[in-house]
Design an enzyme around this catalytic site. Structure first.
Site: not given
Length: 678
Positions: A306, A229, A634
């Site tokens: 994220h 990520d 996600s």
């Protein structure tokens, strides 16, 4: 000879693009070993061009390079013998001279191999053809190897064999035709699978962990989950080392790599056991990282947020007092809170999005499998059309399955149409996103005493003038490009998603530009959900929005609305249901492979967040949070990764196929009056 005469020669081999331009101009010079001609480098300024004569036997040809401009990167041509004049030609005249990052996949490597020898074999393979294709110089092996090293970004040598290099289409085709090469493909740029758009990126809330069976079993201590990520914020409470946590398992061979604002001695511990970063592919595609003013960190540290969010969802330790400005208060925890974390930063902040190079991703697979991860979680992908075994995800997850490591991917956020699902390899797990039974009802009281129940994150009640968006935007579409220039100061603006096809985020920005104080956003019932739009917003369905519009039309300038503080409701909405944005199957490669494999919570998930990154990621957002809401496949992907880690801890001898089967065959629906998803 003029450029036109050059083109008439029709000899494509006379024009060659130099790979991996780094501000150098190349010219022939004697090879120190063989005495033949080869490429050497002379550093020039960006405004210079060069016309250099080589030392070559006999009657040397002349070399020409284009001026170093963005439109015309350096191109090298070799005139035929006897030609006295040379003219720089644009790269556009030779499409095959354009170099791009390519991945050359060679397959398995022998057990007990020497990684250094594997890399040398990659260099030999590339050098045997690299300069022949570039410059038709074949009598200087040492020089060809040096040029091959310059062109190579990565050597995949620990878990499988291959390399990433700067190649033009001719080189790629030639390498692909070789017997020892399985496939050659361009390195694409993948996207993270949140439902954020470039216009706006703040989303809704709920509790984390409600979908996960949580265990305190110490057997999970031996499982390391690798998260591919945007990196990790190591100071988050989700990644703290709990008292009494046992030593890192001896099977772990990974490491924490030092980088900008990331000191392994301080950042890593018995919880965060590994942290690496990969940016060679990204920088070849987008240019050097912008690290000024903490715009990005050249290290495993997370700038976007994220990666911290997904990592804490999968393996975050239990943290009390989590919440978002008082909403969703409670204890946040990951699916496998005692599992270890290894963060592999493969995605980088670019234009408010996370951009991920396949060359970087495949190197992360190469390292993670050799490091000893038990599960890999990757919330990224590319939209169809898809090519079988011509992606870093397919190749990396294939070798992971061979080595007993389960890879969990997100399905993508391309919506309701069939066969848009991503990450369809049969040996991995593909996760869709679904809702949970938590909502945030927000009451609207119109001036005619009609009550309408919407959803939102309204922290303080307000009473204001109510106006229709068509008063401030052409054709009624709440889009700042259609703003009429008048201001909605002190007003709450009504906008419709189907008028101009706007998102709530972009509509909120448009209302903000028009100086509006808040927004009521009408959208289809299947999409109605609370969302952090930076501007205070209440979401209603189309029917409710139409009733509000009728009231505005009848009341005119006297239309008023009172917005109550949002509340939290659990068990009142049907759940789970597949989110509207979640990509549907079947596989676009072959419909016989049904994908996605499973669904998990992916709407309004609360998880850890870097305090330096605003919750909306927008520069105008001055808020700082340690927990944030986000939605997308996600978010559903790390839920399944956490459960997979639990299964691996209890059944360490299970194969990836066995874990996948257990996940798919034991999933059940929930009762809407149950406070916990199962």
């Amino acid at each position: 000879m003029t450029p036109a005469q050059w083109r008439q020669l029709g000899d494509a081999s006379q024009l060659h693009r130099l790979g991996g331009w780094r501000g150098r101009c190349h010219a022939f010079a004697p090879c120190p070993r063989a005495g033949a001609s080869t490429v050497r480098s002379a550093v020039l300024s960006k405004q210079q061009s060069c016309l250099l004569s080589p030392t070559h036997r006999p009657s040397p040809p002349q070399l020409g390079l284009l001026p170093l401009t963005p439109r015309h990167p350096p191109c090298l041509y070799i005139p035929p013998m006897g030609v006295k004049n040379s003219y720089p030609l644009p790269c556009e005249d030779q499409p095959s001279s354009r170099v791009k990052v390519h991945i050359v996949y060679l397959g398995l490597i022998n057990h007990g191999h020497d990684p250094l020898l594997t890399t040398k074999s990659h260099i030999r393979l590339l050098s045997n053809h690299h300069l022949v294709l570039y410059m038709h110089v074949s009598d200087c092996g040492a020089c060809r190897e040096e040029e091959a090293k310059e062109a190579m970004l990565y050597s995949y040598r620990r878990s499988f064999s291959g390399f990433a290099a700067m190649l033009n289409s001719t080189q790629a085709t030639t390498l692909g035709s070789m017997e020892e090469v399985i496939s050659v493909f361009k390195s694409k740029t993948l996207q993270l699978h949140t439902t954020r758009s470039w216009e706006f990126m703040g989303l809704a809330s709920s509790e984390i962990g409600v979908a996960m069976p949580v265990t305190n079993s110490t057997s999970a201590d031996n499982v390391v989950v690798g998260v591919f990520d945007t990196g990790v914020w190591p100071e988050s409470g989700s990644f703290r080392e709990d008292a009494g946590m046992p030593p890192v398992p001896p099977s772990w061979k990974g490491t924490c790599v030092k980088g900008e604002k990331f000191d392994p001695d301080k950042a890593c511990n018995k919880k965060l056991v590994g942290a690496r970063y990969y940016n060679s592919g990204f920088e070849r595609e987008f240019g050097p990282l912008n690290t000024s003013g903490d715009a990005e960190y050249r290290s495993p540290r997370d700038r976007l947020g994220h990666g911290t969010h997904t990592a804490s969802t999968a393996v975050g330790a239990a943290v009390e007092g989590a919440g978002f400005f008082g909403l969703a208060p409670g204890t946040a925890r990951g699916g496998a809170p005692r599992a270890r974390l290894a963060a592999y930063k493969v995605c980088w902040l670019k234009d408010l999005l996370g951009q991920c190079s396949e060359a970087d991703i495949l190197k992360a697979f190469d390292d993670a499998l050799a490091d000893g991860v038990g599960v890999i979680s990757a919330s990224l992908g590319a939209s169809p059309p898809l090519s079988p075994f011509s992606s870093s995800s397919d190749i990396g997850s294939f070798h992971a399955a061979q080595m007993g490591v389960l890879v969990v991917f997100s399905a993508g956020n391309d919506g309701l149409e069939a066969s848009l699902v991503q990450n369809v390899s049969p040996w991995s797990v593909c996760v869709a996103a679904s809702t949970i039974d938590r909502s945030y009802p927000t009451q609207l009281m119109l001036g005619n005493n009609i009550s309408i129940m919407g959803e939102g994150f309204i922290l303080l009640p307000m009473k204001m003038r109510l106006v229709d968006g068509s008063k401030y935007f052409s054709n009624g579409a709440c889009d700042f490009q259609r703003w009429k220039g008048n201001f909605a100061t002190g007003s709450i603006v009504l906008c419709f998603s189907n008028v101009g096809s706007v998102t709530s985020g972009s509509a909120a920005l448009a209302v903000l530009v028009a100086n509006g104080s808040a927004m009521i956003f009408a959208e289809p019932l299947t999409r109605k959900a609370a969302q952090d739009d930076l501007l205070p917003s209440v979401h209603v369905d189309i029917y409710q929005g139409t009733r509000i519009l009728y009231y505005i039309q009848s009341a005119g300038s006297n239309a008023m609305v009172q917005v109550m503080r949002s509340k939290t409701a659990v068990g009142r909405s049907p759940a789970p249901s597949v989110a509207y944005f979640s990509s549907r199957g079947p596989s676009s490669i072959t419909p016989n492979i049904l994908k996605p494999d499973i669904t998990a919570p992916g709407v309004n998930i609360l998880a850890a967040w870097p305090p330096t990154s605003p919750p909306s990621v927008l520069p105008i957002d001055g808020r700082s949070v340690e927990w944030n809401f986000d939605s997308g496949t996600s978010m559903s992907c790390p839920h399944v990764s956490g459960v997979a880690a639990l299964l691996k801890s209890v059944h360490p001898d299970w194969s990836p196929a066995a874990v996948k089967s257990a996940l798919m065959t034991t999933g059940i629906l929930i009762r809407t009056n149950n406070k916990k998803l199962r």
